[in-house]
Structures are given as structure tokens and as C-alpha cells.
Motif scaffolding. Structure first.
Motif, PDB file in Angstrom:
ATOM      1  N   SER A  12      40.695   1.273 103.612  1.00  0.00           N
ATOM      2  CA  SER A  12      41.304   1.710 104.865  1.00  0.00           C
ATOM      3  C   SER A  12      41.472   3.221 104.885  1.00  0.00           C
ATOM      4  O   SER A  12      41.372   3.859 105.943  1.00  0.00           O
ATOM      5  CB  SER A  12      42.654   1.025 105.081  1.00  0.00           C
ATOM      6  OG  SER A  12      43.533   1.310 104.005  1.00  0.00           O
ATOM      7  N   GLU A  13      41.695   3.815 103.692  1.00  0.00           N
ATOM      8  CA  GLU A  13      41.852   5.267 103.611  1.00  0.00           C
ATOM      9  C   GLU A  13      41.534   5.737 102.202  1.00  0.00           C
ATOM     10  O   GLU A  13      41.808   5.044 101.225  1.00  0.00           O
ATOM     11  CB  GLU A  13      43.288   5.664 103.979  1.00  0.00           C
ATOM     12  CG  GLU A  13      43.556   7.166 103.927  1.00  0.00           C
ATOM     13  CD  GLU A  13      44.972   7.519 104.326  1.00  0.00           C
ATOM     14  OE1 GLU A  13      45.316   7.333 105.515  1.00  0.00           O
ATOM     15  OE2 GLU A  13      45.747   7.957 103.447  1.00  0.00           O
ATOM     16  N   THR A  14      40.948   6.914 102.102  1.00  0.00           N
ATOM     17  CA  THR A  14      40.718   7.560 100.815  1.00  0.00           C
ATOM     18  C   THR A  14      40.612   9.052 101.050  1.00  0.00           C
ATOM     19  O   THR A  14      40.504   9.495 102.201  1.00  0.00           O
ATOM     20  CB  THR A  14      39.453   7.021 100.119  1.00  0.00           C
ATOM     21  OG1 THR A  14      39.384   7.525  98.788  1.00  0.00           O
ATOM     22  CG2 THR A  14      38.197   7.427 100.869  1.00  0.00           C
ATOM     23  N   ASP A  15      40.679   9.833  99.983  1.00  0.00           N
ATOM     24  CA  ASP A  15      40.539  11.279 100.174  1.00  0.00           C
ATOM     25  C   ASP A  15      39.129  11.628 100.626  1.00  0.00           C
ATOM     26  O   ASP A  15      38.917  12.383 101.571  1.00  0.00           O
ATOM     27  CB  ASP A  15      40.926  12.031  98.898  1.00  0.00           C
ATOM     28  CG  ASP A  15      40.175  11.563  97.656  1.00  0.00           C
ATOM     29  OD1 ASP A  15      39.499  10.508  97.716  1.00  0.00           O
ATOM     30  OD2 ASP A  15      40.284  12.246  96.613  1.00  0.00           O
ATOM     31  N   THR A  37      35.004   3.912 104.333  1.00  0.00           N
ATOM     32  CA  THR A  37      36.424   4.022 104.660  1.00  0.00           C
ATOM     33  C   THR A  37      36.609   4.209 106.156  1.00  0.00           C
ATOM     34  O   THR A  37      35.707   4.678 106.864  1.00  0.00           O
ATOM     35  CB  THR A  37      37.068   5.204 103.902  1.00  0.00           C
ATOM     36  OG1 THR A  37      38.483   5.148 104.043  1.00  0.00           O
ATOM     37  CG2 THR A  37      36.571   6.544 104.428  1.00  0.00           C
ATOM     38  N   ASP A  38      37.816   3.844 106.632  1.00  0.00           N
ATOM     39  CA  ASP A  38      38.169   4.075 108.031  1.00  0.00           C
ATOM     40  C   ASP A  38      38.616   5.516 108.249  1.00  0.00           C
ATOM     41  O   ASP A  38      38.443   6.075 109.332  1.00  0.00           O
ATOM     42  CB  ASP A  38      39.312   3.144 108.458  1.00  0.00           C
ATOM     43  CG  ASP A  38      38.928   1.683 108.369  1.00  0.00           C
ATOM     44  OD1 ASP A  38      37.733   1.375 108.552  1.00  0.00           O
ATOM     45  OD2 ASP A  38      39.820   0.853 108.112  1.00  0.00           O
ATOM     46  N   ARG A  39      39.183   6.099 107.182  1.00  0.00           N
ATOM     47  CA  ARG A  39      39.752   7.445 107.334  1.00  0.00           C
ATOM     48  C   ARG A  39      39.695   8.186 106.008  1.00  0.00           C
ATOM     49  O   ARG A  39      40.012   7.623 104.961  1.00  0.00           O
ATOM     50  CB  ARG A  39      41.209   7.348 107.807  1.00  0.00           C
ATOM     51  CG  ARG A  39      41.893   8.699 108.003  1.00  0.00           C
ATOM     52  CD  ARG A  39      43.282   8.528 108.610  1.00  0.00           C
ATOM     53  NE  ARG A  39      43.937   9.809 108.778  1.00  0.00           N
ATOM     54  CZ  ARG A  39      44.729  10.373 107.865  1.00  0.00           C
ATOM     55  NH1 ARG A  39      44.978   9.746 106.723  1.00  0.00           N
ATOM     56  NH2 ARG A  39      45.281  11.546 108.087  1.00  0.00           N
ATOM     57  N   GLN A  40      39.275   9.447 106.059  1.00  0.00           N
ATOM     58  CA  GLN A  40      39.300  10.323 104.898  1.00  0.00           C
ATOM     59  C   GLN A  40      40.388  11.380 105.109  1.00  0.00           C
ATOM     60  O   GLN A  40      40.525  11.927 106.200  1.00  0.00           O
ATOM     61  CB  GLN A  40      37.956  11.041 104.707  1.00  0.00           C
ATOM     62  CG  GLN A  40      36.808  10.124 104.342  1.00  0.00           C
ATOM     63  CD  GLN A  40      35.524  10.893 104.104  1.00  0.00           C
ATOM     64  OE1 GLN A  40      34.859  10.694 103.109  1.00  0.00           O
ATOM     65  NE2 GLN A  40      35.152  11.776 105.030  1.00  0.00           N
ATOM     66  N   THR A  41      41.113  11.679 104.048  1.00  0.00           N
ATOM     67  CA  THR A  41      42.133  12.717 104.152  1.00  0.00           C
ATOM     68  C   THR A  41      41.640  14.072 103.667  1.00  0.00           C
ATOM     69  O   THR A  41      42.275  15.096 103.908  1.00  0.00           O
ATOM     70  CB  THR A  41      43.379  12.325 103.339  1.00  0.00           C
ATOM     71  OG1 THR A  41      43.005  12.132 101.964  1.00  0.00           O
ATOM     72  CG2 THR A  41      43.996  11.039 103.883  1.00  0.00           C
ATOM     73  N   SER A  53      37.056  13.613 109.816  1.00  0.00           N
ATOM     74  CA  SER A  53      36.979  12.190 109.483  1.00  0.00           C
ATOM     75  C   SER A  53      37.718  11.381 110.533  1.00  0.00           C
ATOM     76  O   SER A  53      38.814  10.880 110.317  1.00  0.00           O
ATOM     77  CB  SER A  53      37.571  11.948 108.090  1.00  0.00           C
ATOM     78  OG  SER A  53      36.927  12.750 107.129  1.00  0.00           O
ATOM     79  N   SER A  55      38.560   8.403 113.219  1.00  0.00           N
ATOM     80  CA  SER A  55      38.487   6.950 113.257  1.00  0.00           C
ATOM     81  C   SER A  55      37.407   6.494 114.233  1.00  0.00           C
ATOM     82  O   SER A  55      37.209   7.090 115.288  1.00  0.00           O
ATOM     83  CB  SER A  55      39.847   6.384 113.676  1.00  0.00           C
ATOM     84  OG  SER A  55      39.803   4.984 113.761  1.00  0.00           O
TER      85      SER A  55
END
Length: 249
Positions: A12-15, A37-41, A53, A55
Motif C-alpha cells: 500500500s505504501e513504501t519509500d 505500490t499505491d504510494r511512494q514517499t 508518486s 495515487s
């Protein structure tokens, strides 16, 4: 012979999917394995640039292990470019698809706007001749970043509604096929020909930032190993192995 698409791990999320793939490689994972992933930070592009990144877009990395051909791992950007092109093109109407093209070494454009980007990273392991290679791919499906400093676009703006899962399914199959063709560099001639058929026209004016200042010239194709060839103002042919290309025409 068809190549099977590798398994996929969805987060769902990762760096960064590339960073996550490399962590798994150092922990012993050999792949092939997709990280999606849905979102990268902390997504990133070439030269350390931030990769937006958002959505609804495809954010994915493929981890593979090269036992041979490690000296030509840089060709994976071109291999991936052909696969991304082939995954996207059937989704577009014919009039839109005419504007789809690759830009050396790692972008997919629609018209002059960036639609997708590729970032290849690799790591060696102490005591092993093998190389872990990660092919990071971002495709703008539902939206595109506004702060790239260059034109960008997304598929929904061109009438294409594709979910990240649908795009991943298409891309996974295409990249598996082209990696099989590439065969650790042994089949690069076919990849090179395919890339040239999907790239810009010969004679197209380019500016290349090589890190040592801009180099202006006209596109003259790809060298046998995948390096960029440009004709300079004096009529000579320059070979460029690394750089960021801007279309100047």
C-alpha cells in the motif's frame, strides 16, 4: 517460447519500489519479482531527481538477477522502454498512438509530453559474480506531475482508463518477453532495432546534458551497444553513453 510474468508483491505504501527491491536483494531475494505500490514517499528518477508518486498511477519495480551479461546491464533501460511502449500502445486510439515514441535513454513520450519514466539500478554482492538489477517504471495513468520542469501527460487525458493492476498485467507480460529476447545482451540487436522503430526520427535536433555541459546535435541512431549517436555542428558523429536528452526541434 513465451516467458511467464514474474510474481508480484503489492504494498500500500513504501519509500521507493526500487529501494524496496534492492533491500530484498540484499536479504537474499534473487527474483524475478515485481514490487508494486499505491504510494511512494520518496520516489526518485534519474540523477537523484524526485519522482512524483500520485495515487492511481503505476509505480513498480522488477528485481532480476544477472548471472552473465552484467557489463551490459545499462541496456535494461532500452529493453524496458520497448516493453512499456508495447504495453501502452494498444490502449490508445490510432490517432493518439501515432504520437507515442521513446526518448533515449529512459522516457516514453506522447507527443512531446512525458508519459512514463524508467530508472534502472543495480548492486553487486560480496563474493558473487552475479548482479542484482532493478528496473523501476512509473506510468502516468490517472494524473501527471505539474512540477517536472518539462511537459508531462497521463493516459486518462487521452481517453484511456486503465487501473494500475491492468497496466501491471500488460507490462509484466511484455517485459518478460523482451527480457527473454535480450538474453543478457546476446539478443540486444533485436532490442536495438525495436527501440529505433519506436524512437524519434533520424535527424531530430537534440540537446544532451552529459554533466559536462550541453551537447547539441541531431539524432543519428543508436550504437551497437545502445549508446546515443548524434551528429554535431561540424558533421562529426558523437557517441554518448550517459545523459539527459531534451528535444530541441
Amino acid at each position: 517460447m513465451s516467458a511467464a510474468a514474474p510474481p508480484v508483491i503489492h504494498l500500500s505504501e513504501t519509500d521507493s519500489t526500487n529501494a524496496e527491491a534492492l533491500r530484498r536483494a540484499f536479504a537474499g531475494e534473487r527474483g524475478p519479482l515485481w514490487i508494486v505500490t499505491d504510494r511512494q514517499t520518496a520516489g526518485r528518477g534519474r540523477s537523484g531527481r524526485r519522482w512524483a508518486s500520485q495515487s492511481g498511477n503505476l509505480l513498480a519495480s522488477l528485481l532480476i538477477t544477472l548471472e552473465q551479461g552484467t557489463g551490459v546491464a545499462y541496456q535494461l533501460s532500452l529493453v524496458a522502454g520497448v516493453a512499456v511502449y508495447d504495453a501502452v500502445r494498444p490502449l490508445l486510439a490510432e490517432t493518439e498512438a501515432r504520437g507515442l515514441r521513446l526518448k533515449w535513454p529512459n522516457d516514453l513520450l506522447l507527443g512531446r509530453a512525458k508519459l512514463a519514466g524508467i530508472l534502472v539500478e543495480s548492486a553487486t554482492h560480496p563474493g558473487s559474480p552475479a548482479l542484482s538489477a532493478v528496473i523501476g517504471i512509473g506510468i502516468n495513468l490517472a494524473s501527471h506531475p505539474e512540477d517536472l520542469g518539462r511537459l508531462a501527460t497521463h493516459l486518462a487525458a487521452h481517453g484511456v482508463q486503465a487501473t494500475p493492476q491492468e497496466m501491471q498485467d500488460k507490462l509484466g507480460s511484455m517485459l518478460a518477453e523482451w527480457l527473454l529476447t535480450w538474453n543478457s545482451g546476446a539478443g540486444f540487436d533485436r532490442v536495438r532495432s525495436a527501440w529505433l522503430a519506436r524512437g524519434g526520427p533520424l535527424g531530430e535536433p537534440l540537446v544532451v546534458n552529459t554533466g559536462g555541459g550541453p551537447v547539441e546535435g541531431r539524432f543519428q541512431g543508436l550504437a551497437e551497444d545502445g549508446a546515443l549517436l548524434i551528429a554535431d555542428a561540424e558533421g562529426g558523429i558523437r557517441r554518448i553513453g550517459y545523459g539527459d536528452v531534451t528535444l530541441a526541434g
